[in-house]
Design a protein around this motif. Sequence first.
Motif, short mmCIF file in Angstrom:
data_model
loop_
_atom_site.label_atom_id
_atom_site.label_comp_id
_atom_site.label_asym_id
_atom_site.label_seq_id
_atom_site.Cartn_x
_atom_site.Cartn_y
_atom_site.Cartn_z
N ALA A 149 -14.94 3.94 0.43
CA ALA A 149 -16.04 3.24 -0.27
C ALA A 149 -16.22 3.75 -1.70
N PRO A 150 -16.27 5.07 -1.92
CA PRO A 150 -16.42 5.55 -3.30
C PRO A 150 -15.25 5.12 -4.20
N LEU A 151 -14.03 5.15 -3.66
CA LEU A 151 -12.89 4.75 -4.49
C LEU A 151 -12.99 3.28 -4.86
N GLU A 152 -13.32 2.46 -3.89
CA GLU A 152 -13.39 1.02 -4.19
C GLU A 152 -14.42 0.73 -5.27
N GLN A 153 -15.55 1.42 -5.19
CA GLN A 153 -16.55 1.19 -6.23
C GLN A 153 -16.10 1.79 -7.56
N GLY A 154 -15.48 2.98 -7.50
CA GLY A 154 -15.04 3.64 -8.73
C GLY A 154 -13.94 2.89 -9.45
N LEU A 155 -13.15 2.13 -8.69
CA LEU A 155 -12.02 1.39 -9.30
C LEU A 155 -12.44 0.04 -9.87
N THR A 156 -13.70 -0.32 -9.69
CA THR A 156 -14.13 -1.67 -10.08
C THR A 156 -13.77 -2.02 -11.51
N LYS A 157 -13.91 -1.08 -12.42
CA LYS A 157 -13.71 -1.41 -13.83
C LYS A 157 -12.24 -1.39 -14.27
N TYR A 158 -11.35 -1.06 -13.34
CA TYR A 158 -9.92 -1.02 -13.68
C TYR A 158 -9.18 -2.21 -13.08
N ARG A 159 -8.07 -2.56 -13.71
CA ARG A 159 -7.21 -3.60 -13.13
C ARG A 159 -5.98 -2.99 -12.46
N ALA A 160 -5.69 -1.74 -12.78
CA ALA A 160 -4.50 -1.10 -12.23
C ALA A 160 -4.78 0.38 -12.02
N TRP A 161 -4.22 0.93 -10.94
CA TRP A 161 -4.40 2.35 -10.68
C TRP A 161 -3.08 2.95 -10.23
N ALA A 162 -2.89 4.22 -10.59
CA ALA A 162 -1.65 4.91 -10.23
C ALA A 162 -1.94 5.97 -9.18
N THR A 163 -0.99 6.15 -8.31
CA THR A 163 -1.10 7.15 -7.24
C THR A 163 0.13 8.05 -7.28
N GLY A 164 0.09 9.12 -6.50
CA GLY A 164 1.24 10.01 -6.40
C GLY A 164 2.03 9.79 -5.13
N LEU A 165 1.91 8.60 -4.52
CA LEU A 165 2.64 8.33 -3.28
C LEU A 165 4.15 8.46 -3.48
N ARG A 166 4.82 9.04 -2.47
CA ARG A 166 6.29 9.13 -2.50
C ARG A 166 6.85 8.60 -1.19
N ARG A 167 8.00 7.95 -1.29
CA ARG A 167 8.61 7.35 -0.10
C ARG A 167 9.06 8.40 0.92
N ASP A 168 9.37 9.59 0.43
CA ASP A 168 9.90 10.60 1.36
C ASP A 168 8.81 11.36 2.10
N GLU A 169 7.54 11.05 1.82
CA GLU A 169 6.46 11.84 2.43
C GLU A 169 6.27 11.54 3.91
N SER A 170 6.45 10.29 4.28
CA SER A 170 6.23 9.92 5.69
C SER A 170 6.80 8.53 5.92
N PRO A 171 7.08 8.17 7.18
CA PRO A 171 7.59 6.82 7.46
C PRO A 171 6.64 5.74 6.97
N THR A 172 5.34 5.99 6.98
CA THR A 172 4.38 4.96 6.55
C THR A 172 4.44 4.72 5.05
N ARG A 173 5.08 5.61 4.32
CA ARG A 173 5.16 5.45 2.87
C ARG A 173 6.58 5.10 2.40
N ALA A 174 7.48 4.87 3.35
CA ALA A 174 8.90 4.68 3.02
C ALA A 174 9.17 3.44 2.17
N ASP A 175 8.29 2.45 2.24
CA ASP A 175 8.52 1.20 1.50
C ASP A 175 7.63 1.07 0.26
#
Length: 255
Positions: A149-175
Amino acid sequence: MTTVQTHTGTPTQADAPTGTDTHTDTDRDAELKALAEQAGRDLEDASALEILQWAVKTFGKQFCVTSSMEDAVVAHLASRANPGVDVVFLDTGYHFPETIGTRDAVEAVMDVNVITLTPRQSVAEQDAEYGPKLHDRDPDLCCALRKVAPLEQGLTKYRAWATGLRRDESPTRADTPVVGWDEKRRKVKISPIARWTQDDVDAYVSEHGVLTNPLLMDGYPSVGCAPCTRRVLEGEDARAGRWSGSAKTECGLHG
Ligand code: SF4
């Protein structure tokens, strides 16, 4: 430091259109989604810095980086692309002191604008309403209240956000695409180091002297909230210490 309590007021719509504009929100979302998907294909082989330079050029101040303060690699890359870039940190109230210390150090030494988001309720207020240790009884609800909830509200004023996700971290992040469409928040989601390995991260940290959370050197290859993070054992997956003993693997920020 900017601290944003997510229950106060309505976030500014920095991208609100001016004058006559017949575009609907649906039209804009469709255009943004197409842009994101095309960029994901075009930038698949680009460097992390090139991906972030594209993001800054395309979205300007309507672009931010989110950081868990596990390390400051993406924040560092983004500050090279755009000095003073907004770096959004979620202070759940349950962080290790080392994580808060990393946030403070990032703010002190890097050319970034750290924005700390806090949940609507303090931990004490949440305990009073839901009972103590909600994280043990219903971690999905706890994450929904203190992260999603806090992230969704905090991101309201942005159109794009960057994360540090990596494909090798887990099967759920592979794609994970380097640029994709975040349907839930209707934003462009950029993962500039999606193709990196842990060795790539270590090499970048070493080459640029990037700040890292001290817990990374103390048996915690993945750092989350203190009640939901344990040290990993030899041979375990890097995220095995997160919500250990439960089926939960993600906090809902990336689903
Ligand atoms: Fe709550 Fe644990 Fe989620 Fe943190 S990681 S918000 S303590 S359930």
